[in-house]
Design an enzyme around this catalytic site. Structure first.
Site, PDB file in Angstrom:
ATOM      1  N   GLU A   1     -40.457 -89.682 -24.978  1.00 40.43           N
ATOM      2  CA  GLU A   1     -40.118 -90.506 -23.656  1.00 40.43           C
ATOM      3  C   GLU A   1     -41.591 -90.486 -22.968  1.00 40.43           C
ATOM      4  OE1 GLU A   1     -35.794 -89.495 -21.904  1.00 40.43           O
ATOM      5  OE2 GLU A   1     -36.667 -87.957 -23.445  1.00 40.43           O
TER       6      GLU A   1
ATOM      7  N   SER B   1     -68.603 -90.609  -4.627  1.00 43.65           N
ATOM      8  CA  SER B   1     -68.021 -90.663  -5.926  1.00 43.65           C
ATOM      9  C   SER B   1     -68.153 -89.404  -6.726  1.00 43.65           C
ATOM     10  CB  SER B   1     -68.426 -92.102  -6.589  1.00 43.65           C
ATOM     11  OG  SER B   1     -69.696 -91.699  -6.719  1.00 43.65           O
TER      12      SER B   1
ATOM     13  N   HIS C   1     -33.012-107.144 -34.757  1.00 47.13           N
ATOM     14  CA  HIS C   1     -32.229-107.341 -33.636  1.00 47.13           C
ATOM     15  C   HIS C   1     -31.733-105.927 -33.280  1.00 47.13           C
ATOM     16  CE1 HIS C   1     -32.441-111.758 -33.375  1.00 47.13           C
ATOM     17  NE2 HIS C   1     -32.385-111.507 -34.816  1.00 47.13           N
TER      18      HIS C   1
ATOM     19  N   TYR D   1     -75.031-106.295  -8.393  1.00 48.34           N
ATOM     20  CA  TYR D   1     -74.216-104.806  -8.203  1.00 48.34           C
ATOM     21  C   TYR D   1     -73.477-104.898  -6.856  1.00 48.34           C
ATOM     22  CZ  TYR D   1     -73.050-100.183  -7.268  1.00 48.34           C
ATOM     23  OH  TYR D   1     -72.204 -99.257  -7.011  1.00 48.34           O
TER      24      TYR D   1
ATOM     25  N   SER E   1     -32.334 -79.045 -21.116  1.00 49.56           N
ATOM     26  CA  SER E   1     -31.918 -79.457 -19.776  1.00 49.56           C
ATOM     27  C   SER E   1     -31.591 -77.955 -18.886  1.00 49.56           C
ATOM     28  CB  SER E   1     -30.558 -80.080 -19.999  1.00 49.56           C
ATOM     29  OG  SER E   1     -29.778 -80.118 -18.639  1.00 49.56           O
TER      30      SER E   1
ATOM     31  N   LYS F   1     -28.307 -79.074 -24.496  1.00 44.43           N
ATOM     32  CA  LYS F   1     -29.226 -80.342 -24.765  1.00 44.43           C
ATOM     33  C   LYS F   1     -30.606 -79.961 -25.520  1.00 44.43           C
ATOM     34  CE  LYS F   1     -28.787 -83.976 -23.504  1.00 44.43           C
ATOM     35  NZ  LYS F   1     -29.467 -85.168 -22.546  1.00 44.43           N
TER      36      LYS F   1
HETATM   37  N1  ARG Z   1     -71.896 -94.110  -6.875  1.00 44.76           N
HETATM   38  C1  ARG Z   1     -72.172 -95.567  -7.553  1.00 44.76           C
HETATM   39  C2  ARG Z   1     -71.257 -96.289  -8.555  1.00 44.76           C
HETATM   40  O1  ARG Z   1     -70.530 -95.482  -9.173  1.00 44.76           O
HETATM   41  C3  ARG Z   1     -73.596 -95.474  -8.034  1.00 44.76           C
HETATM   42  C4  ARG Z   1     -74.300 -96.707  -7.713  1.00 44.76           C
HETATM   43  C5  ARG Z   1     -74.716 -96.881  -6.168  1.00 44.76           C
HETATM   44  N2  ARG Z   1     -75.773 -98.074  -6.170  1.00 44.76           N
HETATM   45  C6  ARG Z   1     -75.971 -98.411  -4.657  1.00 44.76           C
HETATM   46  N3  ARG Z   1     -76.779 -99.187  -4.872  1.00 44.76           N
HETATM   47  N4  ARG Z   1     -75.231 -97.842  -3.708  1.00 44.76           N
HETATM   48  O2  ARG Z   1     -71.181 -97.304  -8.674  1.00 44.76           O
END
Ligand code: ARG
Length: 475
Positions: free
Chosen positions: A290, A23, A156, A317, A277, A283
């Site tokens: 928009e 991540s 309306h 978790y 445009s 235009k």
């Molecule tokens: N990158 C993970 C998340 O965003 C962090 C937590 C990860 N925990 C784990 N036990 N793998 O959720």
């Protein structure tokens, strides 16, 4: 590359896994909160005797050096480090050696990510609220100048009754006020510290969570460890609040699109916030409103996406929740830029009261007032007055004018009833000002509504949560 969690593994993880699992590509945005949380965690470890003074000092200075490196763009985020938590921990150990390895005592990435993300959500909740207040200020400034600017009020999308432009702008502000209140409520509901609950069940070290909550500005520690590492209600609250905000913005935007068309011509958007445009040289397009209208869609999508991620997850978790962040970042960024640009568009547009008035004279907006006049003056049953008014409307149509432009004698000829005072009733301004009870469109009531909102704005600005939020300037 060996992982921080690699002890029990015999083989290196595949690079495909790294790409899929990591991540760091997006959660690096959380670095500031991660470091802030780690500093408080270290302080807590010192206070419960897990770290000594030297180790604590080394950790703090190491974290500060990492923060400066990240700020300077000199920190290498590596996909093999997986996420922001492990990136910083690995860098810390590289920098300060053994003491760095003690930082993760009595902590899990599960409570760490819950903390970092919650801090991000709460901080941006405040920033968004501040920007809405700035937008409201801009709208109210315009409204103050237009409490007597007559325009056709519509239902309306058809001409209905005469109102003033300020009154219309106050209606927008009423929506934005609720958005601010909604965000404040979400803030209060979620202002609790997740840190210190460990992986899911608490820790055996006697973590002082009250101290950490206080130090980080939370109201108190969260109640239950399992709930803490698994819930993402705080993020969903923000996503919903933003979806509502963008829905409101989309309605304002739609009116700006309509009003800037040749058919309405109530406003002209500034050249600085209009586009051309590529084929039609003449235009000038309202791309900004928009896009504002269109952007609401992605914020609704982000809300649905996280609801779908969370649905049916068992406690506690689960890695699914790593999917919580990108949509929130996207909604937050969408809200921030949308609020900025809407404020800019509104404060630079040109308003054409003469066209609003011209349009208010189409559609016999004061016909109801005439019927009421006949009821009051000649004690006619309303149905009869309605019928007679219809005849007068037809007469005006024949003459090609609006009933507000008819003369008293003309109306007398059609109705064969004494009509003294009828001109006052047919007058657009008089009709608007007759709606003078609380919440109505009279200039007087509109001014009162503006005063109430201004007072509320002032008070809300002073509240704890919005203090940091200055900066109403437009870039
Ligand atoms: N990158 C993970 C998340 O965003 C962090 C937590 C990860 N925990 C784990 N036990 N793998 O959720």
């Amino acid at each position: 590359m060996a992982k921080l969690w690699g002890g029990r593994f015999g083989k290196e993880s595949s690079s495909l896994l790294d790409r899929f699992n990591a991540s760091i590509g997006f959660d690096q945005q959380l670095w500031k909160y991660d470091i802030e949380g780690s500093k408080i965690h270290a302080k807590m470890l010192l206070s419960i005797g897990v770290l000594d003074d030297k180790e604590y000092a080394a950790i703090i200075s190491g974290l500060e050096r990492i923060a400066s490196q990240i700020e300077a763009g000199a920190f290498a985020f590596k996909i093999s480090d997986e996420d922001i938590h492990m990136s910083i921990e690995a860098a810390l150990t590289d920098l300060i050696g053994e003491a760095g390895k003690k930082l993760h005592t009595a902590r899990s990435r599960n409570d760490q990510v819950a903390l970092d993300f919650r801090m991000y959500v709460l901080e941006h909740n405040q920033i968004i609220r501040g920007k809405i207040l700035c937008l409201m200020e801009t709208i109210l400034e315009i409204a103050r100048l237009h409490t007597e600017t007559i325009m056709p009020g519509m239902t309306h999308l058809q001409h209905a009754q005469p109102i003033n432009f300020g009154f219309h702008l106050v209606a927008w502000c009423a929506n934005f006020k609720r958005d601010v209140e909604r965000l404040s409520a979400s803030y209060e509901r979620n202002n609790f510290l997740p840190l210190g609950v460990g992986a899911m069940a608490g820790t055996p070290y006697g973590n002082d969570r009250e101290m950490m909550a206080k130090a980080l500005g939370f109201q108190a520690p969260t109640l239950n460890a399992m709930d803490t590492v698994s819930e993402r209600d705080f993020a969903l609250d923000l996503l919903y609040d933003i979806a509502m905000l963008l829905m409101h913005i989309s309605r304002v935007a739609e009116e700006l699109v309509l009003w800037s068309s040749y058919e309405f011509k109530f406003i002209t958007l500034s050249d600085s916030y209009s586009t051309g445009s590529s084929i039609m040289p003449q235009k000038k397009n309202p791309d900004v409103p928009e896009l504002l209208r269109g952007k609401s869609g992605r914020t609704f999508g982000n809300l649905m996406a996280l609801l779908s991620v969370m649905k049916g997850l068992p406690l506690a978790y689960n890695k699914d929740t790593q999917e919580d962040k990108e949509g929130v970042f996207d909604s937050v960024n969408t809200a921030l830029i949308s609020l900025d640009i809407l404020q800019a568009v509104l404060s630079t547009m040109h308003i054409h009261p003469e066209n609003m008035l011209k349009m208010a004279k189409i559609g016999h907006l004061t016909a109801t007032d005439l019927a009421d006049f006949l009821v009051r003056k000649h004690k006619l049953p309303f149905r009869e007055a309605h019928h007679l008014t219809g005849k007068i409307v037809a007469f005006a149509e024949e003459k090609g004018i609006d009933i507000s432009e008819l003369e008293e004698e003309d109306i007398f000829k059609v109705a064969s009833l004494e009509m003294a005072g009828v001109k006052d009733v047919l007058d657009l301004k008089a009709s608007m000002n007759a709606r003078d009870s609380f919440g109505g469109t009279s200039s007087n009531q509109t001014a009162q509504q503006i005063a109430i909102l201004s007072k509320w704005l002032e008070k809300t600005r002073q509240l704890e949560g919005c203090k940091k939020l200055e900066g109403c300037e437009i870039g």
